[in-house]
Design a protein around this motif. Structure first.
Motif, PDB file in Angstrom:
ATOM      1  N   SER A  44       4.287  21.564  50.652  1.00 45.16           N
ATOM      2  CA  SER A  44       4.769  22.411  49.498  1.00 45.16           C
ATOM      3  C   SER A  44       5.151  21.372  48.215  1.00 45.16           C
ATOM      4  O   SER A  44       5.063  20.736  47.666  1.00 45.16           O
ATOM      5  CB  SER A  44       6.728  22.266  50.080  1.00 45.16           C
ATOM      6  N   SER A  49       0.136  28.605  46.443  1.00 42.09           N
ATOM      7  CA  SER A  49       0.030  29.498  45.913  1.00 42.09           C
ATOM      8  C   SER A  49      -0.371  29.713  44.501  1.00 42.09           C
ATOM      9  O   SER A  49      -0.803  30.874  44.391  1.00 42.09           O
ATOM     10  CB  SER A  49       1.974  29.805  46.130  1.00 42.09           C
ATOM     11  N   THR A  50      -0.466  28.241  43.907  1.00 39.88           N
ATOM     12  CA  THR A  50      -0.376  28.850  42.610  1.00 39.88           C
ATOM     13  C   THR A  50      -2.474  29.452  42.664  1.00 39.88           C
ATOM     14  O   THR A  50      -2.877  30.523  42.282  1.00 39.88           O
ATOM     15  CB  THR A  50      -0.551  27.865  41.557  1.00 39.88           C
TER      16      THR A  50
HETATM   17  P1  ATP Z   1       4.782  26.027  48.899  1.00 43.77           P
HETATM   18  O1  ATP Z   1       4.739  25.999  49.742  1.00 43.77           O
HETATM   19  O2  ATP Z   1       6.162  25.703  48.785  1.00 43.77           O
HETATM   20  O3  ATP Z   1       5.416  27.193  47.856  1.00 43.77           O
HETATM   21  P2  ATP Z   1       3.002  25.624  46.850  1.00 43.77           P
HETATM   22  O4  ATP Z   1       1.546  24.468  47.316  1.00 43.77           O
HETATM   23  O5  ATP Z   1       2.514  26.981  46.939  1.00 43.77           O
HETATM   24  O6  ATP Z   1       4.244  25.352  47.496  1.00 43.77           O
HETATM   25  P3  ATP Z   1       3.400  25.986  44.260  1.00 43.77           P
HETATM   26  O7  ATP Z   1       4.368  26.736  44.291  1.00 43.77           O
HETATM   27  O8  ATP Z   1       1.778  26.563  43.478  1.00 43.77           O
HETATM   28  O9  ATP Z   1       2.866  25.127  45.176  1.00 43.77           O
HETATM   29  O10 ATP Z   1       3.691  24.753  42.890  1.00 43.77           O
HETATM   30  C1  ATP Z   1       2.564  24.139  42.508  1.00 43.77           C
HETATM   31  C2  ATP Z   1       3.303  23.602  41.348  1.00 43.77           C
HETATM   32  O11 ATP Z   1       3.946  24.556  40.272  1.00 43.77           O
HETATM   33  C3  ATP Z   1       5.055  22.682  42.063  1.00 43.77           C
HETATM   34  O12 ATP Z   1       5.236  21.530  41.357  1.00 43.77           O
HETATM   35  C4  ATP Z   1       5.639  23.676  41.375  1.00 43.77           C
HETATM   36  O13 ATP Z   1       7.169  23.338  41.078  1.00 43.77           O
HETATM   37  C5  ATP Z   1       5.429  24.473  40.522  1.00 43.77           C
HETATM   38  N1  ATP Z   1       5.386  25.800  39.657  1.00 43.77           N
HETATM   39  C6  ATP Z   1       5.123  26.940  40.663  1.00 43.77           C
HETATM   40  N2  ATP Z   1       5.457  28.177  40.313  1.00 43.77           N
HETATM   41  C7  ATP Z   1       5.784  27.764  39.253  1.00 43.77           C
HETATM   42  C8  ATP Z   1       6.590  29.064  37.849  1.00 43.77           C
HETATM   43  N3  ATP Z   1       6.809  30.293  37.974  1.00 43.77           N
HETATM   44  N4  ATP Z   1       7.652  28.066  36.961  1.00 43.77           N
HETATM   45  C9  ATP Z   1       7.415  26.818  36.406  1.00 43.77           C
HETATM   46  N5  ATP Z   1       6.461  25.706  37.603  1.00 43.77           N
HETATM   47  C10 ATP Z   1       5.729  26.282  39.153  1.00 43.77           C
END
Ligand code: ATP
Length: 358
Positions: A44, A49-50
């Motif tokens: 996580s 997701s980004t």
């Molecule tokens: P998860 O499995 O929990 O969804 P992930 O691997 O998909 O996690 P992301 O959601 O892409 O990870 O997040 C990557 C980083 O960017 C994290 O540090 C998160 O806090 C930050 N982040 C994600 N979305 C935003 C946003 N809209 N504004 C600011 N920071 C964000």
């Protein structure tokens, strides 16, 4: 279908990122081949997701380009990119029948009704929904609804890629196995480019031909499930994949070789640098009890069915090994041997100091 290229990609949610931690994605150069089955795997917050949102067009990256078949789509909308998405929570219209739900993306695009009927029946057959086509979607279980989501992703013939964002999260554990197998089979049948985001190694390894492993905004390895298991490029990959994951213990380096517990350890690689964090990585599958080896003490034995998982304290570090049923396990003091072909030296986390792409 399309080849998807991410070129010199970086993303920060801050307008003026200052430290490396301000970047949700640090630096990415990836090519997703046309028709490939990929998984994006990581814990996580690592940026999955980004990255998915940048590919789908929900997010414009701070830096770099997204290309579909060499065409720059960095600023194009999701609709223009022709992307189908399957989310964690199935998006299903409860008041409609299963048939109408599947037909929705086609009717929305003005596809002729006889073509709609043909495609819906084809996709219903692939997703085992044929018997339910006339039922209202509201009566379906979570896995039935997720099948509709899948079907809606597959029903269009014009999509460049199908993106799955943790699609099995709400599915019962015993049905996950069936849907995982179904997804793999569907990819083989339709050969569409599919990118599957998950933090679950089993889902990633069973679905994908190539797994992209991410950690804190960085790709640490891209490889087949076998490559990730047999030759982790980073201690994170070794540890994250496998159950238990790879043992990682600190070592010192003398003349390019690893020294651990006062003994020279034979390894698959040699290194030159000594000024960084130096570690040995070896999976539990490649550790065994021996007459001569590194001194250790057996701490715990867990029955894992066909084998035992043995936890040892080896020079102050936890080292696991797998022991076949019936094999004698020392009750206290023991000596451990590491298979040289599968024991590697990592510098600052990276195999022999090598980073992905270098
Ligand atoms: P998860 O499995 O929990 O969804 P992930 O691997 O998909 O996690 P992301 O959601 O892409 O990870 O997040 C990557 C980083 O960017 C994290 O540090 C998160 O806090 C930050 N982040 C994600 N979305 C935003 C946003 N809209 N504004 C600011 N920071 C964000």
């Amino acid at each position: 279908m399309a080849k998807i290229t991410l070129s010199d990609l970086r993303h920060s949610y801050f307008t003026k990122p200052k430290t490396p931690d301000d970047w949700a994605l640090k630096q990415l150069d990836i090519e997703w081949e046309d028709g490939g089955a990929y998984a994006l795997l990581g814990p996580s917050g690592c940026g999955k997701s980004t990255l998915l949102n940048i590919i789908s067009g929900l997010l414009v990256p701070s830096h770099g380009r997204v290309l579909f078949n060499e065409l720059d789509v960095t600023h194009a909308s999701t609709a223009d990119r022709k992307i189908a998405q399957v989310f964690q929570f199935p998006v299903v219209y409860d008041s409609m029948t299963v048939f109408d739900n599947l037909a929705f993306p086609l009717r929305n695009r003005g596809v002729a009704e006889d073509e709609v009927t043909k495609r819906v029946h084809e996709v219903a057959e692939m997703t085992d929904l044929t018997a339910m086509l006339k039922n209202r979607a509201s009566g379906l279980t979570a896995d039935g609804k997720q099948k509709i989501s899948l079907g809606r992703g597959l029903v269009r013939t014009d999509v460049n890629a199908i993106l799955f964002d943790e699609p099995l999260t709400v599915i019962d554990p015993h049905l996950k196995f069936l849907l995982r197998a179904k997804l793999k089979e569907l990819h083989q049948r339709v050969n569409n480019t599919m990118i599957y985001v998950t933090h679950d190694q089993t889902e990633a390894l069973t679905f994908a031909d190539q797994v992209v492993v991410m950690n804190v905004g960085e790709v640490v390895q891209i490889g087949t499930p076998v490559e990730l298991f047999e030759e982790p490029q980073h201690t994170f990959v070794g540890h994250f994949i496998g159950s238990p994951g790879m043992n990682v213990v600190p070592c010192t380096i003398e003349s390019g070789s690893a020294i651990f517990g006062g003994r020279k350890i034979k390894t698959a690689n040699k290194v030159t640098a000594t000024t960084v964090k130096t570690e040995l990585g070896v999976r539990p599958e490649f550790v065994s009890f021996a007459k001569t080896g590194v001194a250790a003490r057996v701490v715990k034995v867990a029955d894992a069915g066909r084998f035992n998982i043995v936890e040892t304290n080896c020079q102050g570090h936890r080292v696991y090994l797998l022991s076949a049923k019936g094999e004698p396990i020392p009750s206290g003091a023991a000596k451990l041997a590491f298979d040289p072909e599968n024991t590697r030296i990592y510098l600052d986390g990276w195999l022999g100091g090598r980073r992905v792409g270098s």
